[in-house]
Design a protein around this motif. Structure first.
Motif, mmCIF file in Angstrom:
data_model
loop_
_atom_site.group_PDB
_atom_site.id
_atom_site.type_symbol
_atom_site.label_atom_id
_atom_site.label_comp_id
_atom_site.label_asym_id
_atom_site.label_seq_id
_atom_site.Cartn_x
_atom_site.Cartn_y
_atom_site.Cartn_z
ATOM 1 N N ARG A 96 -9.275 -3.518 3.364
ATOM 2 C CA ARG A 96 -9.694 -3.671 4.761
ATOM 3 C C ARG A 96 -8.520 -3.531 5.714
ATOM 4 O O ARG A 96 -8.686 -3.077 6.853
ATOM 5 C CB ARG A 96 -10.406 -5.015 4.948
ATOM 6 C CG ARG A 96 -11.722 -5.056 4.217
ATOM 7 C CD ARG A 96 -12.678 -6.062 4.792
ATOM 8 N NE ARG A 96 -13.599 -6.486 3.736
ATOM 9 C CZ ARG A 96 -13.969 -7.728 3.496
ATOM 10 N NH1 ARG A 96 -13.515 -8.705 4.255
ATOM 11 N NH2 ARG A 96 -14.791 -8.002 2.508
ATOM 12 N N THR A 97 -7.341 -3.925 5.273
ATOM 13 C CA THR A 97 -6.157 -3.661 6.081
ATOM 14 C C THR A 97 -5.982 -2.164 6.280
ATOM 15 O O THR A 97 -5.627 -1.696 7.362
ATOM 16 C CB THR A 97 -4.909 -4.246 5.397
ATOM 17 O OG1 THR A 97 -5.053 -5.670 5.302
ATOM 18 C CG2 THR A 97 -3.645 -3.920 6.170
ATOM 19 N N LEU A 98 -6.277 -1.405 5.237
ATOM 20 C CA LEU A 98 -6.145 0.050 5.289
ATOM 21 C C LEU A 98 -7.246 0.710 6.106
ATOM 22 O O LEU A 98 -6.990 1.639 6.876
ATOM 23 C CB LEU A 98 -6.156 0.602 3.866
ATOM 24 C CG LEU A 98 -5.917 2.103 3.682
ATOM 25 C CD1 LEU A 98 -4.487 2.470 4.051
ATOM 26 C CD2 LEU A 98 -6.229 2.520 2.244
ATOM 27 N N THR A 99 -8.494 0.229 5.956
ATOM 28 C CA THR A 99 -9.636 0.949 6.521
ATOM 29 C C THR A 99 -10.377 0.191 7.618
ATOM 30 O O THR A 99 -11.313 0.735 8.193
ATOM 31 C CB THR A 99 -10.637 1.313 5.406
ATOM 32 O OG1 THR A 99 -11.163 0.110 4.822
ATOM 33 C CG2 THR A 99 -9.976 2.144 4.318
ATOM 34 N N GLY A 100 -9.984 -1.044 7.908
ATOM 35 C CA GLY A 100 -10.594 -1.747 9.029
ATOM 36 C C GLY A 100 -11.218 -3.077 8.650
ATOM 37 O O GLY A 100 -11.832 -3.211 7.585
ATOM 38 N N LYS A 101 -11.083 -4.039 9.534
ATOM 39 C CA LYS A 101 -11.678 -5.361 9.339
ATOM 40 C C LYS A 101 -13.158 -5.347 9.725
ATOM 41 O O LYS A 101 -13.609 -4.499 10.493
ATOM 42 C CB LYS A 101 -10.939 -6.412 10.160
ATOM 43 C CG LYS A 101 -9.555 -6.771 9.633
ATOM 44 C CD LYS A 101 -8.909 -7.825 10.509
ATOM 45 C CE LYS A 101 -7.626 -8.375 9.886
ATOM 46 N NZ LYS A 101 -7.900 -9.266 8.750
ATOM 47 N N ALA A 102 -13.895 -6.317 9.205
ATOM 48 C CA ALA A 102 -15.321 -6.429 9.498
ATOM 49 C C ALA A 102 -15.531 -7.364 10.681
ATOM 50 O O ALA A 102 -15.101 -8.519 10.636
ATOM 51 C CB ALA A 102 -16.070 -6.963 8.278
ATOM 52 N N PRO A 103 -16.173 -6.898 11.757
ATOM 53 C CA PRO A 103 -16.457 -7.788 12.891
ATOM 54 C C PRO A 103 -17.531 -8.805 12.523
ATOM 55 O O PRO A 103 -18.209 -8.686 11.496
ATOM 56 C CB PRO A 103 -16.947 -6.824 13.971
ATOM 57 C CG PRO A 103 -17.505 -5.662 13.216
ATOM 58 C CD PRO A 103 -16.678 -5.539 11.973
ATOM 59 N N ASN B 296 -10.618 -11.577 5.586
ATOM 60 C CA ASN B 296 -11.031 -10.494 4.674
ATOM 61 C C ASN B 296 -11.707 -11.031 3.416
ATOM 62 O O ASN B 296 -11.581 -10.451 2.331
ATOM 63 C CB ASN B 296 -9.836 -9.625 4.292
ATOM 64 C CG ASN B 296 -9.296 -8.837 5.461
ATOM 65 O OD1 ASN B 296 -10.063 -8.355 6.299
ATOM 66 N ND2 ASN B 296 -7.987 -8.714 5.549
ATOM 67 N N SER B 297 -12.439 -12.109 3.550
ATOM 68 C CA SER B 297 -13.137 -12.701 2.417
ATOM 69 C C SER B 297 -14.418 -11.920 2.109
ATOM 70 O O SER B 297 -14.717 -10.900 2.739
ATOM 71 C CB SER B 297 -13.461 -14.166 2.708
ATOM 72 O OG SER B 297 -13.988 -14.812 1.570
ATOM 73 N N ILE C 4 0.840 -1.199 0.000
ATOM 74 C CA ILE C 4 0.000 0.000 0.000
ATOM 75 C C ILE C 4 0.874 1.247 0.000
ATOM 76 O O ILE C 4 1.737 1.408 0.867
ATOM 77 C CB ILE C 4 -0.935 0.025 1.229
ATOM 78 C CG1 ILE C 4 -1.835 -1.214 1.259
ATOM 79 C CG2 ILE C 4 -1.786 1.286 1.223
ATOM 80 C CD1 ILE C 4 -2.668 -1.335 2.530
ATOM 81 N N VAL C 5 0.625 2.128 -0.957
ATOM 82 C CA VAL C 5 1.374 3.376 -1.024
ATOM 83 C C VAL C 5 0.406 4.538 -1.148
ATOM 84 O O VAL C 5 -0.628 4.437 -1.819
ATOM 85 C CB VAL C 5 2.373 3.365 -2.207
ATOM 86 C CG1 VAL C 5 1.661 3.225 -3.547
ATOM 87 C CG2 VAL C 5 3.259 4.600 -2.184
ATOM 88 N N ARG C 6 0.721 5.615 -0.465
ATOM 89 C CA ARG C 6 -0.114 6.825 -0.470
ATOM 90 C C ARG C 6 0.580 7.910 -1.287
ATOM 91 O O ARG C 6 1.784 8.144 -1.125
ATOM 92 C CB ARG C 6 -0.344 7.309 0.953
ATOM 93 C CG ARG C 6 -1.208 8.549 1.093
ATOM 94 C CD ARG C 6 -1.267 8.979 2.560
ATOM 95 N NE ARG C 6 -2.127 10.138 2.775
ATOM 96 C CZ ARG C 6 -2.217 10.785 3.943
ATOM 97 N NH1 ARG C 6 -1.485 10.377 4.987
ATOM 98 N NH2 ARG C 6 -3.017 11.827 4.064
ATOM 99 N N LEU D 174 -10.587 9.986 7.936
ATOM 100 C CA LEU D 174 -11.720 9.389 8.629
ATOM 101 C C LEU D 174 -11.873 7.916 8.275
ATOM 102 O O LEU D 174 -12.428 7.139 9.051
ATOM 103 C CB LEU D 174 -13.007 10.136 8.266
ATOM 104 C CG LEU D 174 -13.070 11.612 8.640
ATOM 105 C CD1 LEU D 174 -14.371 12.230 8.139
ATOM 106 C CD2 LEU D 174 -12.918 11.810 10.148
ATOM 107 N N SER D 175 -11.400 7.536 7.103
ATOM 108 C CA SER D 175 -11.546 6.157 6.627
ATOM 109 C C SER D 175 -10.358 5.286 6.989
ATOM 110 O O SER D 175 -10.515 4.119 7.367
ATOM 111 C CB SER D 175 -11.739 6.138 5.102
ATOM 112 O OG SER D 175 -12.948 6.750 4.723
ATOM 113 N N VAL D 176 -9.171 5.822 6.853
ATOM 114 C CA VAL D 176 -7.954 5.034 7.023
ATOM 115 C C VAL D 176 -7.588 4.934 8.499
ATOM 116 O O VAL D 176 -7.495 5.946 9.196
ATOM 117 C CB VAL D 176 -6.790 5.664 6.231
ATOM 118 C CG1 VAL D 176 -5.479 4.942 6.529
ATOM 119 C CG2 VAL D 176 -7.101 5.640 4.742
ATOM 120 N N ILE D 177 -7.388 3.697 8.958
ATOM 121 C CA ILE D 177 -6.975 3.490 10.349
ATOM 122 C C ILE D 177 -5.620 2.810 10.435
ATOM 123 O O ILE D 177 -5.044 2.716 11.517
ATOM 124 C CB ILE D 177 -8.013 2.671 11.142
ATOM 125 C CG1 ILE D 177 -8.181 1.274 10.544
ATOM 126 C CG2 ILE D 177 -9.349 3.400 11.183
ATOM 127 C CD1 ILE D 177 -9.023 0.349 11.409
#
Length: 792
Positions: free
Chosen positions: A233-240, A587-588, A48-50, A65-68
Motif C-alpha cells: 500500500r505504500t507503493l500503490t496507495g493507502k485505503a481511504p 495499513n491493516s 522496496i526495490v524495483r 498506473l498502479s505505483v504512486i
C-alpha cells in the motif's frame, strides 16, 4: 623507472575504464548490461526495490498506473565482487550475478529471500498493433516448502498458491492482482497489465505476460504478512475510510422494477424493526438495452427519482445505484464518446436489444465498452454521472462489469487501440482506471460526502479509490460458499482490504422455488452469518428475492436467525469502524488469514475454513448443510430437532473464549461446539477489549454515548476506539478522536487513556460498562480524562 610508473598508471586507467563500463551508479541504484540485457536496480525505499530488464540497445521509460510512490532518499552501498554486484539498503541486499544476469534478494542480515531462476528470463519478439515489442517472462526459485498467498481473487478453494497455475486475465469471477507474498515476509509485484500466465511448480515460480516492453517488477520486504501488505500500500496507495453507514446491512436484488418497490423494501425493514442502512437499485432503471447505462431514470417505473431519493433518505437509509463501463447506442454518452473514437469494439453484455433470454442475435444491442484509459473519456463519464445521478443525492456507485464483460472473445478484440496502446497491453488495468475515474472526479467536487464504490473487479492499487470489490456472479451452492473464504482472504493478502460476496449466491440455477426450498433457506442463512463477519454485509441475487421477510416472519427459525445476525452486525459497528480506521491509518486488514496473527502455528498456514475478523474475533462459518434430510434441490426438508456440531481449530499461543457463552479454551487444540441454525463458531482472543454498540435501526441512529466493553482476560491487550464525523473527509485534516483501552492481565486493571483529538459533534461525556466473561461488570462515566478501573 619512469617508464615503469607510466606503464602502471596506464594499466590502472584501463582497469578503471573497464570498471566504469560494468555498471553505472544512479541516484536510485545502478544500471548495467549483462547477458545482452540492460538491468536497472532502483530502490524506492529501504524496503522496496524495483527490477527492470530490457534488451540491450533499447530504451524504457514508463509511468506505472498502479505505483504512486515516488522514490525516497535511501543510503545505498554498492560492492563490486568477483562474481556479483551487490547493492544494499539498511533492509535489503540485492545481488546481480555478473555471468548469468540473475538477481538475488536477501535481508540485511544475509538471510535469503528470493532468487531469479538461472534460465528464467525471456524476451520473445512480438508485434502489438504493428509495434515491435516482446512477450516477457521471468522465473524465480522459491524454497520447496514456502507458502505464498495473494494473486487477487480466485475461486478454487485454496489459500496457499503453491502448485497452482492461473491465466491472469480479468473476468466475472476472477480478480487479477499480479502480486504474491511469501510466508518468509517478502512480496513480489509484477507490474504488467497484459494477460499473464502465473505458474508455480517444482521447477519454477513465474510470470509470463503476452506483451511488455520490459520485465518490470518490485520486491518488498515487510517481515510478516501485515508488513508486506503495508509495503504494497505504500507503493500503490493507502485505503481511504468509508462512511460508517457502509458497514451496516445492505439489501439488493436483481432488480427493483419501480421506485415504489424499492421504497417499500426500506419501509418493510423499518416496520419489522430489522436494521438496514443501504438499498441498491440494479440495472434497467434507464429503460431498454439500447439506452444501456444512460445514467438517467428513463424507465416509466421511476417517474420521480428525486422524490425516491428523498424518501429513502427520510427513512434514514442510503441509496446506491448500478452504473456500467459500457453504453447503448441511443445514449448521449455513446454518441459523444463515438464522435471522439473512445469506444472499444468487442462483444459485451448485454448482447441483444431484447430483454428475453437467451439473447436474440437478430437484434444486437450495439452496446460498447468505453475507453477508460482516456482521461477525456473519464471526464465524459463523470459529466453524465454527476448530472444524471449524483446531483439527485445518490450515495454510492455500484460499478458493475468493471472487468469488463468480454463475450465471444476473438483475437482481434485485443487490437482495439486505447489511449494507452492496445487493449492487449492494458487489459488487466481496466477496473483500476474505471473505478479511479469516478473516485477522483467525485473527490474533486466535494469533501462532504465520502466516495463509496461497489465493484466487480480490481487491480493493484485499487484500494486507494474507495472501492469494495465483490466476488462476482456466483452460483448458489455450499461449495461456492466454502470457496468464498479463501477467495476473500487471498484478495486481502493482495493488499486490497475491502471485499464481499452476494449473500446467498447470485444465481440459483441449482434450486427451483428457492424460497421454499429448505436446503437453499439453510444455505442463505449460513451465508448471511458469514456476511456478518465480512467487510461489507450485502444481500443480493437473481432468480428469487432475498429480503428477510421473503423467508418467513418473526418466530420462524430462518427469519429469527437472520434478524439476530443483522443486529449483531450493528452491535459490532464500534469494533468494525475502529478496524477500518486501522486499515486507513496503519495499513491493516479486516479479513485476515489465521497465519497473519499466528505465524508460529504451522497448522494454520493453509487453513481455508477459518479466519480472523479484525485482530480479535476468530470466525468459522458453517459451510455444509446440517439440517436438511435430503439434499435435493427440488424436495428438501429441514429437521432442526437434532442439533449438530462443528469442530474448530484454535491457534496456539493464546486463550480463546466462545463468543456465545464465554467458555474458555487454551489454544493449540481442536474444539467442538454445537451449531444450531442461529450459531456459528466465533471465538474471542484473550486480551481482547471488544466494544459493543447500541441496538439501532441504522448506523447513526444513536450516538455511542453508552458502550459495553467486553474484556477477555488471559493476556494483556489494547484496543483503540476511533470516532469521527462518519461521512466527510475532515478526518484527513485531523478531525477525529481516539481512545485507547489497555488491559493489565496480572493486576486485573483496565486503563482508559486520555482522549486524543476532536471533531464536530464529538461526545464530551459518555458511559462505559466494563464486563468480564464471569459476569462481573462495572460502569464508569468518562469525560475524556485518563481513568483506571480495577476489575475482580
Amino acid at each position: 623507472m619512469k617508464r615503469t610508473f607510466i606503464t602502471m598508471l596506464l594499466g590502472v586507467c584501463i582497469c578503471l575504464l573497464g570498471y566504469a563500463q560494468e555498471y553505472q551508479k544512479t541516484a536510485l541504484g545502478l544500471t548495467t548490461t549483462l547477458a545482452e540485457n540492460t538491468v536497472e536496480i532502483k530502490f524506492y525505499s529501504n524496503e522496496i526495490v524495483r527490477i527492470i530488464k530490457y534488451p540491450k540497445g533499447n530504451q524504457y521509460e514508463r509511468e506505472s498506473l498502479s505505483v504512486i510512490l515516488k522514490p525516497q532518499p535511501v543510503t545505498l552501498k554498492v560492492t563490486d565482487g568477483a562474481d556479483a554486484l551487490e547493492i544494499a539498503s539498511k533492509t535489503l541486499k540485492v545481488q546481480l550475478n555478473k555471468t548469468e544476469g540473475t538477481v538475488r534478494f536477501y535481508k540485511s542480515t544475509g538471510a535469503s529471500l528470493l532468487s531469479e531462476k538461472n534460465t528464467g528470463i525471456g524476451f520473445t519478439p512480438v508485434k502489438d498493433n504493428g509495434k515491435d515489442t516482446y512477450a516477457v517472462y521471468q522465473a524465480f526459485n522459491l524454497d520447496a516448502d514456502e507458502p505464498i498467498y495473494g494473486l487477487g481473487q480466485h475461486q478454487r478453494g485454496n489459500l496457499n498458491q503453491r502448485n497452482q497455475s492461473y491465466r491472469l486475465e480479468q473476468s466475472n469471477l476472477d480478480d487479477v492482482v499480479p502480486f504474491f507474498q511469501s510466508f518468509k515476509g517478502y512480496g513480489v509485484f509484477w507490474d504488467n497489465y497484459a494477460p499473464t500466465d502465473f505458474t508455480d511448480n517444482a521447477a519454477e515460480t513465474s510470470f509470463r505476460s503476452d506483451v511488455g516492453d520490459a520485465i518490470d517488477y518490485y520486491v518488498m520486504y515487510g517481515g510478516n504478512a501485515d508488513g508486506v501488505i503495508s509495503q504494497m500500500r505504500t507503493l500503490t496507495g493507502k485505503a481511504p475510510l468509508f462512511p460508517l453507514w457502509t458497514y451496516g446491512f445492505w439489501q439488493s436484488k436483481e432488480r427493483y422494477k419501480s421506485q415504489y418497490e424499492l421504497i417499500d423494501v426500506v419501509k418493510q425493514y423499518r416496520k419489522l424493526g430489522v436494521p438496514l442502512d443501504g438499498i441498491i437499485q440494479d440495472w434497467r432503471y434507464w429503460g431498454n438495452n439500447y439506452l444501456w447505462n444512460a445514467m438517467e431514470f428513463l424507465n416509466p417505473g421511476f417517474p420521480s427519482p428525486d422524490q425516491m431519493v428523498k424518501e429513502v433518505h427520510d427513512l434514514h437509509a442510503h441509496l446506491m445505484i448500478s452504473v456500467w463501463s459500457s453504453f447503448g447506442p441511443m445514449t448521449k454518452q455513446y454518441k459523444e464518446l463515438a464522435a471522439e473514437n473512445m469506444l472499444l469494439n468487442f462483444t459485451t453484455w448485454p448482447e441483444s436489444g431484447s430483454e428475453k433470454w437467451p439473447p436474440n442475435p437478430d437484434y444486437p444491442s450495439g452496446v460498447l465498452v468505453y475507453d477508460v484509459y482516456n482521461p477525456k473519456a473519464r471526464d465524459i463519464y463523470w459529466k453524465y454521472l454527476n448530472k444524471g445521478l449524483f446531483s439527485l443525492g445518490i450515495d454510492g456507485w455500484w460499478m458493475d462489469s468493471t472487468e469488463p464483460d468480454h463475450l465471444q472473445i476473438k483475437p482481434e478484440d485485443y487490437t482495439n487501440e486505447t489511449y494507452l496502446g492496445s487493449f492487449r497491453k492494458v487489459r488487466n488495468a481496466f477496473p483500476l482506471m474505471a473505478v479511479g475515474g469516478v473516485y477522483t472526479h467525485q473527490r474533486a467536487i466535494t469533501d462532504d460526502k465520502r466516495v463509496f464504490i461497489l465493484t466487480r473487479s480490481a487491480f493493484a492499487g485499487q484500494q486507494r479509490f474507495g472501492a469494495n470489490t465483490w466476488s462476482g456472479d456466483t452460483q448458489a451452492s455450499w461449495e461456492t460458499l466454502r470457496n468464498q473464504i479463501p477467495a476473500g482472504l487471498n484478495f486481502s493478502l493482495s493488499g486490497i482490504p475491502y471485499w464481499n460476496s452476494d449473500i446467498g449466491g447470485f444465481f440459483l440455477h441449482h434450486y427451483r422455488d428457492a424460497l421454499h426450498n429448505a436446503d437453499y433457506r439453510e444455505l442463505y442463512t449460513r451465508w448471511l452469518e458469514f456476511g456478518t463477519f465480512s467487510p461489507m454485509m450485502r444481500s443480493h441475487g437473481t432468480d428469487a428475492p432475498r429480503e428477510i421477510y421473503q423467508f418467513g416472519k418473526k418466530g420462524d427459525p430462518i427469519f429469527d436467525t437472520q434478524e439476530k445476525f443483522i443486529k449483531l452486525r450493528y452491535a459490532l459497528l464500534p469494533y468494525i469502524y475502529s478496524c477500518a480506521y486501522a486499515i486507513t491509518e496503519y495499513n491493516s486488514s479486516m479479513m485476515r488469514a489465521l497465519f497473519m496473527d499466528f505465524p508460529e502455528d504451522s497448522k494454520v498456514w493453509d487453513n481455508t475454513e477459518e479466519y480472523m475478523f479484525g485482530k480479535s474475533l476468530l470466525i468459522h462459518p458453517v459451510t455444509r448443510s446440517m439440517y436438511v434430510k435430503a439434499n435435493d434441490a427440488s424436495n428438501s426438508v429441514a429437521d432442526f430437532s437434532k442439533v449438530q456440531s462443528q469442530k474448530t481449530y484454535l491457534p496456539e499461543g493464546t486463550y480463546w473464549y466462545d463468543f456465545w457463552n464465554n467458555e474458555k479454551f487454551e489454544g493449540g487444540q481442536t474444539v467442538e461446539r454445537t451449531t444450531p441454525l442461529d450459531i456459528i463458531p466465533v471465538y474471542v482472543k484473550s486480551g481482547t477489549i471488544l466494544p459493543i454498540g447500541p441496538d439501532v435501526q441504522y448506523a447513526t441512529e444513536k450516538s455511542w454515548d453508552h458502550l459495553t466493553l467486553c474484556v477477555y482476560p488471559g493476556m494483556d491487550g489494547t484496543f483503540t476506539l476511533y470516532e469521527d464525523e462518519f461521512d466527510t473527509y475532515n478526518y484527513e485534516q485531523g478531525a477525529f478522536s481516539t481512545i485507547v483501552f489497555s488491559w493489565d492481565d496480572v493486576h486485573g486493571k483496565l486503563t482508559i487513556s486520555k482522549r486524543k483529538g476532536d471533531y464536530q459533534g464529538m461526545l464530551t461525556k459518555r458511559t462505559f460498562s466494563i464486563r468480564l466473561p464471569n459476569g462481573k461488570e462495572k460502569e464508569i462515566v468518562y469525560k475524556g480524562k485518563k481513568v483506571t478501573i480495577k476489575m475482580e
